[in-house]
Scaffold this active site. Structure first.
Site, mmCIF file in Angstrom:
data_model
loop_
_atom_site.group_PDB
_atom_site.id
_atom_site.type_symbol
_atom_site.label_atom_id
_atom_site.label_comp_id
_atom_site.label_asym_id
_atom_site.label_seq_id
_atom_site.Cartn_x
_atom_site.Cartn_y
_atom_site.Cartn_z
ATOM 1 N N ALA A 1 0.831 -1.203 0.000
ATOM 2 C CA ALA A 1 0.000 0.000 0.000
ATOM 3 C C ALA A 1 0.869 1.258 0.000
ATOM 4 O O ALA A 1 0.655 2.163 -0.810
ATOM 5 C CB ALA A 1 -0.937 -0.012 1.207
ATOM 6 N N GLY A 2 1.854 1.303 0.880
ATOM 7 C CA GLY A 2 2.671 2.510 1.025
ATOM 8 C C GLY A 2 3.539 2.783 -0.191
ATOM 9 O O GLY A 2 3.580 3.913 -0.693
ATOM 10 N N HIS B 1 -4.770 -18.420 10.687
ATOM 11 C CA HIS B 1 -4.533 -19.247 9.502
ATOM 12 C C HIS B 1 -4.317 -20.693 9.924
ATOM 13 O O HIS B 1 -3.526 -20.967 10.823
ATOM 14 C CB HIS B 1 -3.296 -18.714 8.760
ATOM 15 C CG HIS B 1 -3.224 -19.191 7.356
ATOM 16 N ND1 HIS B 1 -2.982 -20.494 7.044
ATOM 17 C CD2 HIS B 1 -3.374 -18.539 6.180
ATOM 18 C CE1 HIS B 1 -2.979 -20.622 5.719
ATOM 19 N NE2 HIS B 1 -3.216 -19.452 5.177
ATOM 20 N N ARG C 1 -10.664 -20.727 5.981
ATOM 21 C CA ARG C 1 -9.627 -20.677 7.008
ATOM 22 C C ARG C 1 -10.170 -20.713 8.431
ATOM 23 O O ARG C 1 -9.658 -21.431 9.286
ATOM 24 C CB ARG C 1 -8.808 -19.384 6.837
ATOM 25 C CG ARG C 1 -7.965 -19.403 5.596
ATOM 26 C CD ARG C 1 -7.246 -18.093 5.396
ATOM 27 N NE ARG C 1 -6.385 -18.193 4.214
ATOM 28 C CZ ARG C 1 -5.630 -17.214 3.771
ATOM 29 N NH1 ARG C 1 -5.608 -16.048 4.386
ATOM 30 N NH2 ARG C 1 -4.886 -17.376 2.696
ATOM 31 N N GLU D 1 -3.668 -3.127 4.931
ATOM 32 C CA GLU D 1 -4.099 -3.842 6.133
ATOM 33 C C GLU D 1 -4.323 -2.890 7.303
ATOM 34 O O GLU D 1 -5.043 -3.219 8.249
ATOM 35 C CB GLU D 1 -3.068 -4.930 6.511
ATOM 36 C CG GLU D 1 -3.584 -5.916 7.559
ATOM 37 C CD GLU D 1 -2.561 -6.985 7.952
ATOM 38 O OE1 GLU D 1 -1.518 -7.094 7.287
ATOM 39 O OE2 GLU D 1 -2.819 -7.703 8.940
ATOM 40 N N ARG E 1 -10.940 -12.636 5.766
ATOM 41 C CA ARG E 1 -10.368 -12.333 4.452
ATOM 42 C C ARG E 1 -10.160 -13.615 3.656
ATOM 43 O O ARG E 1 -9.686 -14.608 4.184
ATOM 44 C CB ARG E 1 -9.027 -11.618 4.615
ATOM 45 C CG ARG E 1 -8.384 -11.237 3.300
ATOM 46 C CD ARG E 1 -7.094 -10.468 3.506
ATOM 47 N NE ARG E 1 -6.070 -11.233 4.190
ATOM 48 C CZ ARG E 1 -5.369 -12.220 3.634
ATOM 49 N NH1 ARG E 1 -5.603 -12.581 2.387
ATOM 50 N NH2 ARG E 1 -4.443 -12.861 4.327
#
Lengths: 660, 258
Positions: free
Chosen positions: A46-47, A268, A332, A448, A458
């Site tokens: 993202a950054g 997970h 999950r 996130e 997710r």
């Protein structure tokens, strides 16, 4: 909906919202962009994508990361892939299907408009990455390969071996470094953001610490973007990198940004189990292993025999037994809870008894037989079948098997792998509106770090998609809406009293920590916090446990501030001080997570409340009472107030998930 | 297991540094090498001493941040393994283990085992990219790439930028690192447009950072935790030769790289 939050979802039909928004929102002319400054904190998917894209548009960008290079951000560790509604496989995929799968997978706790936009821009992400030279897997015809992932019925996942996150991040990193070379981005490696600076109700900058020299610096920005990832390390043990933390988001929260759905955590199912008290992190084994492996435990409690000594009829393939339709491929959250249930009931395997088997014996035999047929070997014999089968399995999963052997010292081709669930991803995060702006004007959260498009759970291969969607294709448009009103705002000199005050707070907080001079290490407190969180706010939660956890966390926090020991000084490279600051914030966040989990008396997605389950032990959602986003406001002195963003489903009709 | 550790301690960049010796009496063979350092540091903090600073982050062999020179080898005795993926079962009870930082002029030591590898970022900034702005890409399948080339590009792109190649090289050369990026992009149609300027500018930056020359000893490949091939250096040399005969570098243009 609370009057303090406005999701600012555009008018119009779901399919048209984003198109209309992009076509009608205010623009900033190129000359004005040159004088507008943007701070990006974090350099992951993202950054890095946001910093590069905004610099390409002409904005002046400063980007910060705590690692020694922006290329280290933990996006790099994502294995499986990235979803996109390309429909290259002609198997019926579409923007609508990707949107629908994401909403359903999130157990109807995400915002329709955001998720639809995510599905719309997904295809452009693949185009952009390929143009950058990201080496995705390809077919012999030279076109891109796809695989199915996370139980979806179409093949829409693009991948680069088991290193998709690495390749996507290196693509975004190269775009970022190109802008650094051009002088459009100023990069601050080994810097940690420790405070945001608000002036007259708007975010105008940050305070950062140079991690090498300890110097505290002030930075002005017309807008600030937090792209700082998730907070799974509140559990101490998780699949996150050691440095992953909540500090930037938490400081923003304490300065007015609401925190959305903090209790939504993804556990997970396929991770390598804990081997002892020395354990510092947990390693994920890609979900793709569940495509071919069979999960089982002994039918007898406390069975101490080796796996190979347990005959077939004394094995309990519990996922296949409980969920005949989906078997080992249940989502999950379902797979994780089932493993915990078996281990808690005394059927766990391995030295710790906190693990289940993931067995490739059957897959090796099946692939071996097929391969022998392909090779026209008529009577191959058992040994030859296994040999051929191992070759096929190695082609598909070789790197994962190798990793397992490095960590455990066991050969998974010969003995079944031992796996156990681990904290992996946090769906919760800073609450943002449609434009990705937090409740503090001018302060944005991407990837996130925001409460995201994933609802309560997710789906696989969706985190990479969301991080890059936010950075490449959403923020470049939505930030213009805000900045078009800021073109007359001159850069605020950093001797402004708000900067002085914020820096003073940072210095005092550091001094306070350094001066405790207690007897216990930072990790000591972090491990204890993790244990409370894992046991009482982990895979299954109940009212009693959560209430206890809140009391315990408060006591632990008090003890931390009384008895933590940080060696060295604050004006040098001091990793213990860095950790202490992060753990201090986790000690506050943990309480809020428990409060949120306590408030949400339903089970949904990764959040399982024991009081809200059907007779057969399956999760029960409560749409009548909980179809909302919980947005928590910080009221000072670790007091929080909840605001509700009611979720309205115009397109999709929520239904109870069933995998039987 | 009982172990003796000889660890490089250096207060900061200006300090001359020296080895310190530590005894660890309860090392589990299941620990990773970095977890063994966690245990050491817990002990040091408990005794009121300064813990050993070392770089690490993902601890699953992909971020490239960990960087220990163990018994004279970058990332220790196992091939194709980063320090964080190295486990103590590879050592014996009673062993003495010597741990140093990466040693290279272009990687100055910041503290103890922590070095400054920002020179690698500057090499990438000099040309390790395709100049494509967000939004201007055409449909991904409009650029077919032969599978063989795509696989070879991936193999080169798997570099984690840890700097083991530099640490292992007697000349502290960064050729394996730079060449991996140059070959990845040279193999792909997307990267071919800028190949001339890319190789010239990246090599120029590599030299400016003070990395040494390549004398083909191959220690970089032998110590690379991701098995990046020496063939990339050959590719880079071809690219460089081609570039020097075809074009004089233009350092004043766009892209920071001509």
């Amino acid at each position: 909906m609370s009057s303090k939050i406005n999701s600012r979802i555009p008018e119009g039909s779901l399919e048209q919202k984003w198109t209309t928004y992009r076509s009608t929102t205010a623009l900033v002319n190129p000359a004005n962009k040159r004088s507008l400054e943007i701070i990006v904190v974090g350099s992951g998917l993202a950054g890095a994508s946001a910093a590069a894209s905004l610099a390409e548009l002409g904005y002046k960008v400063k980007c910060f990361c705590f690692q020694d290079s922006p290329r280290r951000a933990h996006s790099i560790a994502a294995q499986g892939g990235i979803n996109a509604a390309k429909n290259y496989q002609n198997d019926g995929d579409s923007v609508y299907r990707l949107f629908y799968d994401t909403i359903k997978g999130g157990d109807y706790r995400a915002r329709e408009a955001n998720v639809h936009r995510l599905a719309e821009v997904s295809a452009s992400i693949i185009d952009q990455c390929v143009a950058q030279g990201v080496p995705f897997a390809r077919e012999y015809g030279g076109l891109l390969a796809n695989r199915s992932f996370g139980g979806t019925q179409v093949q829409r996942t693009f991948y680069a071996s088991g290193q998709t996150g690495q390749q996507l991040l290196l693509g975004a990193y190269s775009a970022l470094e190109r802008q650094v070379g051009l002088g459009s981005v100023k990069m601050y490696n080994r810097h940690e953001m420790l405070e945001i600076v608000n002036i007259e109700g708007k975010c105008r900058g940050i305070i950062a610490r140079n991690l090498v020299t300890g110097e505290i610096t002030r930075h002005f920005g017309h807008a600030v973007l937090l792209c700082t990832g998730g907070y799974g390390n509140v559990f101490f043990l998780s699949t996150n990198a050691m440095g992953s933390n909540v500090t930037a988001a938490w400081k923003a929260h304490k300065k007015g940004a609401f925190f959305g759905n903090p209790c939504f955590t993804q556990i997970h199912p396929t991770c390598i189990p804990v081997s002892g008290d020395h354990q510092s992190k947990l390693t994920l084994m890609s979900e793709s292993l569940r495509n071919d492996g069979r999960i089982w435990v002994p039918k007898k409690q406390g069975d101490t025999r080796k796996a190979s000594e347990i005959p077939e009829d004394e094995r309990d393939y519990y996922l296949e037994r409980r969920y005949p339709a989906f078997g080992n491929l249940v989502p999950r959250d379902v797979a994780s809870r089932a493993a915990k249930e078996r281990c808690d009931a005394g059927y766990g395997v391995g030295a710790s008894k906190m693990a289940v088997y993931l067995d490739y014996t059957a897959a090796i035999e099946r692939y071996g037989k097929t391969k022998a047929t392909q090779l026209n070997e008529n009577n191959p014999g058992e040994a030859r079948i296994r040999e051929l089968g191992k070759q096929v399995v190695a082609e598909k999963y070789g790197n994962l098997f190798e990793m397992y052997e490095k960590i455990t010292g066991e050969n998974p081709y010969e003995v079944p792998m031992r796996i156990y669930p681990a904290v992996h991803y946090t769906m919760g995060g800073l609450w943002v509106d449609y434009e990705l702006m937090t409740t503090v004007p001018g302060l944005y959260a991407l990837g996130e770090a925001n409460f995201s498009d994933h609802g309560a759970n997710r789906l696989g291969a969706s985190a990479l998609m969301q991080g890059l969607a936010d950075g490449y294709f959403v923020i470049p448009y939505t930030i213009g809406t805000y900045l078009s009103n800021e073109i007359r705002t001159k850069p605020v000199p950093t001797d402004h009293e708000a900067f002085v005050e914020a820096e003073k707070d940072v210095r005092e907080n550091i001094a306070r920590m350094m001066n405790v001079k207690g007897s216990k290490t930072v990790d000591h407190f972090h491990k204890r916090l993790g244990k409370i969180m894992w046991e009482k706010c982990g895979m299954a939660r109940n009212e009693k446990g959560l209430n206890e956890a809140i009391v315990e966390i408060r006591a632990l926090r008090e003890e931390f501030w009384r008895d933590v020991r940080i060696p060295g000084s604050a004006d040098e490279l001091n990793p213990e001080l860095e950790k202490a600051g992060r753990v201090a914030d986790f000690l506050e966040l943990g309480e809020l997570m428990c409060m949120d989990a306590l408030n949400r008396a339903e089970s949904c997605g990764g959040h399982f409340r024991e009081e809200s389950q059907a007779e057969d032990g399956e999760a029960m959602r409560d749409d009548a009472n909980f179809m909302y986003v919980a947005a928590w406001e910080y009221k000072g002195n670790t007091q929080f107030e909840m605001h509700k963003e009611t979720l309205v489903y115009e397109k999709v009709k929520p239904s109870q998930r069933s995998y039987k | 297991m009982k172990l003796t550790l000889k660890v490089w301690r250096q207060k900061n960049a200006k300090d001359s540094g020296k080895f310190a010796t530590y005894q660890l009496n309860e090392v589990s063979p299941d620990m990773s090498f970095l977890e063994m350092f966690d245990v050491l540091n817990e002990e040091l903090v408990g005794k009121g001493e300064d813990p050993v600073a070392f770089d690490h982050d993902c601890r699953e062999g992909i971020c490239g941040m960990c960087s220990m020179y163990i018994n004279g080898r970058a990332h220790g005795p196992m091939s194709g393994t980063t320090t964080c993926q190295l486990h103590m079962r590879k050592f014996k009870d009673g062993d003495t283990i010597t741990v140093e930082p990466w040693r290279a002029g272009a990687f100055p030591v910041l503290k103890d085992l922590v070095v400054d590898r920002s020179a690698f970022d500057r090499i990438i900034a000099a040309g390790g990219y395709v100049s494509v702005n967000t939004g201007s890409a055409k449909d991904a399948n409009n650029i077919p790439v032969p599978k063989h080339d795509a696989d070879a590009a991936f193999a080169a792109a798997a570099c984690i930028g840890c700097g083991a190649c530099v640490a292992a090289c007697k000349n502290a050369s960064a050729m394996l690192f730079a060449s991996a990026k140059i070959s990845q992009l040279a193999l792909l149609p997307q990267g071919k447009v800028e190949r001339t300027d890319r190789v010239l500018n990246m090599v120029k930056q590599m030299d400016a950072e003070g990395f040494g020359s390549c004398t083909n000893t191959g220690s970089c490949e032998a110590e690379c935790p991701k098995n990046i091939s020496l063939e990339n250096i050959a590719t880079m040399n071809r690219e460089y030769l081609l570039a020097t005969v075809s074009k004089q570098p233009d350092f004043g243009g766009t892209g920071g790289a001509g």
